[in-house]
Scaffold this motif. Structure first.
Motif, PDB file in Angstrom:
ATOM      1  N   THR A 162      33.310  44.620  50.453  1.00 30.07           N
ATOM      2  CA  THR A 162      33.149  45.036  49.071  1.00 30.07           C
ATOM      3  C   THR A 162      34.084  44.238  48.181  1.00 30.07           C
ATOM      4  OG1 THR A 162      32.590  47.302  49.749  1.00 30.07           O
ATOM      5  CG2 THR A 162      33.199  46.950  47.444  1.00 30.07           C
ATOM      6  N   ILE A 163      33.523  43.587  47.168  1.00 31.79           N
ATOM      7  CA  ILE A 163      34.337  42.880  46.189  1.00 31.79           C
ATOM      8  C   ILE A 163      34.536  43.779  44.967  1.00 31.79           C
ATOM      9  CG2 ILE A 163      32.356  41.724  45.102  1.00 31.79           C
ATOM     10  CD1 ILE A 163      34.178  39.269  44.696  1.00 31.79           C
ATOM     11  N   SER A 164      35.725  43.742  44.402  1.00 27.78           N
ATOM     12  CA  SER A 164      36.023  44.519  43.210  1.00 27.78           C
ATOM     13  C   SER A 164      37.070  43.785  42.385  1.00 27.78           C
ATOM     14  CB  SER A 164      36.505  45.932  43.573  1.00 27.78           C
ATOM     15  OG  SER A 164      37.705  45.877  44.323  1.00 27.78           O
ATOM     16  N   ARG A 165      37.280  44.236  41.168  1.00 27.17           N
ATOM     17  CA  ARG A 165      38.293  43.606  40.324  1.00 27.17           C
ATOM     18  C   ARG A 165      38.934  44.630  39.412  1.00 27.17           C
ATOM     19  NH1 ARG A 165      35.480  38.940  37.273  1.00 27.17           N
ATOM     20  NH2 ARG A 165      37.520  38.793  36.211  1.00 27.17           N
ATOM     21  N   ASP A 166      40.163  44.344  39.030  1.00 26.80           N
ATOM     22  CA  ASP A 166      40.908  45.147  38.081  1.00 26.80           C
ATOM     23  C   ASP A 166      41.415  44.185  37.020  1.00 26.80           C
ATOM     24  OD1 ASP A 166      42.679  46.679  36.605  1.00 26.80           O
ATOM     25  OD2 ASP A 166      43.472  47.735  38.344  1.00 26.80           O
TER      26      ASP A 166
ATOM     27  N   TYR B 243      39.710  41.787  44.449  1.00 30.86           N
ATOM     28  CA  TYR B 243      39.929  42.243  45.813  1.00 30.86           C
ATOM     29  C   TYR B 243      38.703  41.981  46.681  1.00 30.86           C
ATOM     30  CZ  TYR B 243      43.483  44.996  43.353  1.00 30.86           C
ATOM     31  OH  TYR B 243      44.530  45.394  42.574  1.00 30.86           O
ATOM     32  N   LEU B 244      38.942  41.897  47.969  1.00 32.27           N
ATOM     33  CA  LEU B 244      37.865  41.880  48.946  1.00 32.27           C
ATOM     34  C   LEU B 244      38.234  42.842  50.065  1.00 32.27           C
ATOM     35  CD1 LEU B 244      35.127  40.547  49.721  1.00 32.27           C
ATOM     36  CD2 LEU B 244      36.453  38.995  51.176  1.00 32.27           C
ATOM     37  N   GLN B 245      37.566  43.989  50.094  1.00 30.21           N
ATOM     38  CA  GLN B 245      37.761  44.954  51.161  1.00 30.21           C
ATOM     39  C   GLN B 245      36.832  44.589  52.308  1.00 30.21           C
ATOM     40  OE1 GLN B 245      39.943  47.708  51.393  1.00 30.21           O
ATOM     41  NE2 GLN B 245      39.233  47.661  53.520  1.00 30.21           N
ATOM     42  N   MET B 246      37.390  44.371  53.484  1.00 29.12           N
ATOM     43  CA  MET B 246      36.629  43.933  54.645  1.00 29.12           C
ATOM     44  C   MET B 246      36.731  44.998  55.726  1.00 29.12           C
ATOM     45  SD  MET B 246      37.635  39.879  54.765  1.00 29.12           S
ATOM     46  CE  MET B 246      39.348  40.229  55.188  1.00 29.12           C
ATOM     47  N   ASN B 247      35.605  45.615  56.050  1.00 26.35           N
ATOM     48  CA  ASN B 247      35.537  46.629  57.091  1.00 26.35           C
ATOM     49  C   ASN B 247      34.651  46.147  58.231  1.00 26.35           C
ATOM     50  OD1 ASN B 247      37.060  48.441  55.484  1.00 26.35           O
ATOM     51  ND2 ASN B 247      35.196  49.158  54.463  1.00 26.35           N
TER      52      ASN B 247
END
Length: 123
Positions: A69-73, A80-84
């Motif tokens: 999941t890619i996200s930004r603030d 960010y890149l959340q890797m599961n």
């Protein structure tokens, strides 16, 4: 014009998780689309995920869809890149990128690149 610094890479066992962060400085980060590329050893560079300036649109490579999941603030000028559910084939150098045009990610040629961070997934 945009300086990018990745962090959060490391060594993890298959099935584990990591979160990569990319801190941006320079011009206003909210004006730029962003994305993550990766390059496994001996293989070609590939786009992992991209996100629009506002965060309202995101696209993923088929190989990581439903796992990453890619996200930004934008207030923190960070993406960010959340890797599961990491797999050995996810092992690569991961690069944070930015570009004024989201369409640049279709072409695979964003203007700004970080130095990269190593992600290694053991089996």
């Amino acid at each position: 014009q945009v300086h990018l610094v990745e962090s959060g890479g490391g060594l993890v066992q298959a099935g584990g998780s990591l979160r990569l962060s990319c801190a941006a400085s320079g011009r206003t980060f909210s004006s730029y689309a962003a994305g993550w590329f990766r390059q496994p050893l001996g293989k070609e560079r590939e786009l992992v995920a991209a996100i629009s300036e506002s965060g309202g649109r995101a696209d993923y490579a088929d190989a990581v869809k439903d796992r990453f999941t890619i996200s930004r603030d934008n207030a923190k000028s960070t993406v960010y890149l959340q890797m599961n559910g990491l797999k050995p084939e996810d092992t690569a150098i991961y690069y944070c990128t930015a570009d004024y045009r989201y369409g640049s990610y279709v072409r695979g040629a964003p203007d700004y690149w970080g130095q990269g961070t190593q992600v290694t997934v053991s089996s």
